[in-house]
Enzyme design. Sequence first.
Site, mmCIF file in Angstrom:
data_model
loop_
_atom_site.group_PDB
_atom_site.id
_atom_site.type_symbol
_atom_site.label_atom_id
_atom_site.label_comp_id
_atom_site.label_asym_id
_atom_site.label_seq_id
_atom_site.Cartn_x
_atom_site.Cartn_y
_atom_site.Cartn_z
ATOM 1 N N ARG A 196 -6.062 -7.063 -11.196
ATOM 2 C CA ARG A 196 -6.565 -8.451 -11.375
ATOM 3 C C ARG A 196 -6.553 -9.264 -12.405
ATOM 4 O O ARG A 196 -7.349 -9.786 -13.015
ATOM 5 C CB ARG A 196 -8.425 -7.953 -11.393
ATOM 6 C CG ARG A 196 -8.786 -7.571 -10.027
ATOM 7 C CD ARG A 196 -10.403 -7.446 -10.162
ATOM 8 N NE ARG A 196 -10.854 -6.856 -8.958
ATOM 9 C CZ ARG A 196 -10.969 -7.554 -7.632
ATOM 10 N NH1 ARG A 196 -10.670 -8.860 -7.691
ATOM 11 N NH2 ARG A 196 -11.603 -7.004 -6.696
ATOM 12 N N ASP A 220 -10.215 -16.974 -6.935
ATOM 13 C CA ASP A 220 -9.781 -16.714 -8.223
ATOM 14 C C ASP A 220 -8.233 -16.611 -8.341
ATOM 15 O O ASP A 220 -7.415 -17.492 -9.182
ATOM 16 C CB ASP A 220 -10.266 -15.683 -8.930
ATOM 17 C CG ASP A 220 -11.905 -15.759 -9.335
ATOM 18 O OD1 ASP A 220 -12.249 -17.122 -9.435
ATOM 19 O OD2 ASP A 220 -12.737 -14.910 -9.378
ATOM 20 N N LYS A 231 -6.250 -14.531 1.143
ATOM 21 C CA LYS A 231 -6.596 -13.297 0.957
ATOM 22 C C LYS A 231 -8.145 -12.835 0.707
ATOM 23 O O LYS A 231 -8.573 -13.249 -0.363
ATOM 24 C CB LYS A 231 -5.937 -12.116 0.178
ATOM 25 C CG LYS A 231 -6.139 -10.789 0.266
ATOM 26 C CD LYS A 231 -6.351 -10.113 -0.944
ATOM 27 C CE LYS A 231 -7.264 -10.711 -1.864
ATOM 28 N NZ LYS A 231 -7.402 -10.064 -3.356
ATOM 29 N N THR A 232 -8.823 -12.409 1.211
ATOM 30 C CA THR A 232 -10.158 -11.516 0.676
ATOM 31 C C THR A 232 -10.947 -11.093 2.003
ATOM 32 O O THR A 232 -11.267 -11.633 2.938
ATOM 33 C CB THR A 232 -10.942 -12.282 -0.363
ATOM 34 O OG1 THR A 232 -12.166 -11.493 -0.594
ATOM 35 C CG2 THR A 232 -11.529 -13.690 0.186
ATOM 36 N N TYR A 289 -15.083 0.144 0.140
ATOM 37 C CA TYR A 289 -13.671 0.535 0.017
ATOM 38 C C TYR A 289 -13.124 1.422 1.303
ATOM 39 O O TYR A 289 -11.981 1.178 1.633
ATOM 40 C CB TYR A 289 -13.507 1.489 -1.400
ATOM 41 C CG TYR A 289 -14.187 0.870 -2.532
ATOM 42 C CD1 TYR A 289 -13.054 0.096 -3.305
ATOM 43 C CD2 TYR A 289 -15.211 0.924 -3.215
ATOM 44 C CE1 TYR A 289 -13.363 -0.624 -4.135
ATOM 45 C CE2 TYR A 289 -15.750 0.238 -4.053
ATOM 46 C CZ TYR A 289 -14.695 -0.700 -4.792
ATOM 47 O OH TYR A 289 -15.216 -1.094 -5.952
ATOM 48 N N ASP A 306 -13.832 -10.515 1.649
ATOM 49 C CA ASP A 306 -15.466 -11.266 1.489
ATOM 50 C C ASP A 306 -15.398 -12.325 2.255
ATOM 51 O O ASP A 306 -16.478 -12.924 2.758
ATOM 52 C CB ASP A 306 -15.422 -11.715 0.083
ATOM 53 C CG ASP A 306 -15.589 -10.448 -0.856
ATOM 54 O OD1 ASP A 306 -15.222 -9.350 -0.554
ATOM 55 O OD2 ASP A 306 -15.750 -10.669 -2.149
ATOM 56 N N GLY A 356 -8.468 -7.414 -5.047
ATOM 57 C CA GLY A 356 -9.059 -6.447 -4.157
ATOM 58 C C GLY A 356 -8.343 -6.495 -2.986
ATOM 59 O O GLY A 356 -7.926 -7.267 -2.461
ATOM 60 N N GLY A 363 -13.144 0.147 3.875
ATOM 61 C CA GLY A 363 -12.624 -1.001 4.972
ATOM 62 C C GLY A 363 -11.540 -1.800 4.529
ATOM 63 O O GLY A 363 -10.548 -2.364 5.211
HETATM 64 P P1 FBP Z 1 -11.222 -10.188 -4.030
HETATM 65 O O1 FBP Z 1 -12.177 -11.203 -4.058
HETATM 66 O O2 FBP Z 1 -10.089 -10.035 -4.916
HETATM 67 O O3 FBP Z 1 -10.552 -10.151 -2.702
HETATM 68 O O4 FBP Z 1 -11.967 -8.737 -3.906
HETATM 69 C C1 FBP Z 1 -13.210 -8.615 -3.373
HETATM 70 C C2 FBP Z 1 -13.755 -7.333 -3.394
HETATM 71 O O5 FBP Z 1 -13.483 -6.289 -2.473
HETATM 72 C C3 FBP Z 1 -15.514 -7.275 -3.528
HETATM 73 O O6 FBP Z 1 -15.952 -7.390 -1.991
HETATM 74 C C4 FBP Z 1 -15.826 -6.375 -4.423
HETATM 75 O O7 FBP Z 1 -16.950 -6.761 -4.947
HETATM 76 C C5 FBP Z 1 -14.819 -6.101 -5.270
HETATM 77 O O8 FBP Z 1 -13.436 -6.691 -4.441
HETATM 78 C C6 FBP Z 1 -14.590 -4.911 -5.882
HETATM 79 O O9 FBP Z 1 -13.623 -4.879 -6.697
HETATM 80 P P2 FBP Z 1 -12.549 -3.700 -7.411
HETATM 81 O O10 FBP Z 1 -11.814 -3.575 -6.264
HETATM 82 O O11 FBP Z 1 -12.178 -4.277 -8.582
HETATM 83 O O12 FBP Z 1 -13.463 -2.596 -7.396
#
Ligand code: FBP
Length: 549
Positions: free
Chosen positions: A142, A173, A199-200, A421, A202, A78, A423
């Site tokens: 991904r 991951d 990165k994330t 999305y 989360d 993400g 942010g």
């Molecule tokens: P990452 O763990 O790859 O950083 O992604 C986090 C995230 O933004 C989560 O908060 C969310 O549940 C998920 O990606 C959404 O996934 P996608 O971008 O595939 O819709």
Amino acid sequence: MKKSPLQKARAAYKPKLPVVLTGAVKAVEGKPTESVADQAQIKALFPNTYGLPELRFEKNSTPAAGRPVNVGVILSGGQAPGGHNVISGLFDGIKRIHRDSRLFGFLMGPGGLVDHKYIELTAAIIDEYRNTGGFDIIGSGRTKLETKEQFDKGLEIIKELDIKAIVIIGGDDSNTNAAVLAEYYKAIGAGVQVIGCPKTIDGDLKNECIETSFGFDTATKVYSEVIGNIQRDCNSAKKYWHFIKLMGRSASHIALECALQVQPNVCIISEEIEAKDMTLQDVVNSIADTVAARASYGNNFGTVLIPEGLIEFIPAIKKLIAELNNVLAANAEATAGLSTDALEDFIKSHLSEANAATLASLPANVARQLMLDRDPHGNVQVSLIETEKLLSEMVAERLKVMAAEGNFNGKFSALHHFFGYEGRCADPSNFDADYCYALGFNAACLVNAGVTGYMSSIRNLTKPSVQWIAGGIPITMMMNIEHRNGADKPVIQKALVRLDGAPFLKFAAQRDDWAMNTCYIYPGPIQYFGPAEVCDQPSLTLRYEHQGK
Ligand code: FBP
């Protein structure tokens, strides 16, 4: 491309590097490391990259003459604000090693390495993207890197481009995959280093040595601004309850940080729900009690923050998901090609009685999400589950019962929001702009140090950026064994909200006051220019975690 005045001003921003990285560095080794758990199993799986020492960079008075180095970079998973600055820091870092060094960006995530899709990132391209949000410079994806075929296919293009190191910018991951790739290339003597960057948005890729993942700071500031605006509206009209779901697939760090920033009436923390063994109905009842209590003072309005991952933390649903994953993994062949309806019937007939009952108690659309949709890493796609609507509908039902019993005498009108999305691609805050640039520049220093299987680490983050500490952490140190998709796998341990941690304790000490009284804070938008106390503050989570250290 046409640019706004702010875009032009941000393009000119010069991220501040830690002082130690501004000149030649030498890598100083710490003690050998151990994984956080399951040491014997992790060691057996990573015989070539286990137990490496932590590294810390120090100034080097006698700089060595560098040779040109070719590096490949991948954005994985993400989007998170600041990714472009990691890449620009990496670019500047390898150019400092030698001006003829070259950077290749693999397109649309790890799949670009396997499919040999790449571009060379030149100075002109990099300059277009400095201090901007998004991952559009090379795109992200991904694709899970896990098979020997993928690694060997990647190696073909790596050799063709004479690449010495691959830098993977990703979450837990993706960095797990980086560790597996590093181990494989070391084992076969490929002569290719693999370096990770945390990165994330989360915020769940952190530990003793990685203080935060990049993007969390900016994303939570964007969400807090908008929640603050909603709270002001809410306090003006005094007629709606706003149910606001916040991204963060698993851990509740985003919801907690936003709660600390805006002081809502209710914020649910998934980790607490699990620890207290609460059911979905328990969560609903506690929200309904707050709605009724506020109504008794004539306040028929409020805000509820809901972490995206809540559903997976409700113990009964967690058990259900674990069994669903096992059933799907064990019957991959038998279920391949089944229609959606047939697959649902198959799954239901293979569940235990208790889990089948839990599944039956959920609304059909939620049940379907849990049964069918997984991302390539096997995660339930929680961002697609409308928990905010589910909860508000159940709260409305509960309030009807309470009204009939004489325990609710107010109005309940709910509105729903999901912030995620909005942010993830914001222009990075000064904190993330500096942090990301330093992570990338530091990754170049790790490449130059000749190491593999390390994550770029920048620490001391609550101090001004010039005082930050730079180094590398062996990725195996962060790993443990977890049961994923029906099998035990080595993975980076996810950092959940600690219920004994300072950020949660600050929140828990104030939430009753926030529930009954209207204590909203309106943080406003990210500021890039002005006094440091307005522009250069890290998240409250980081500040509270560092207090007393
Ligand atoms: P990452 O763990 O790859 O950083 O992604 C986090 C995230 O933004 C989560 O908060 C969310 O549940 C998920 O990606 C959404 O996934 P996608 O971008 O595939 O819709």
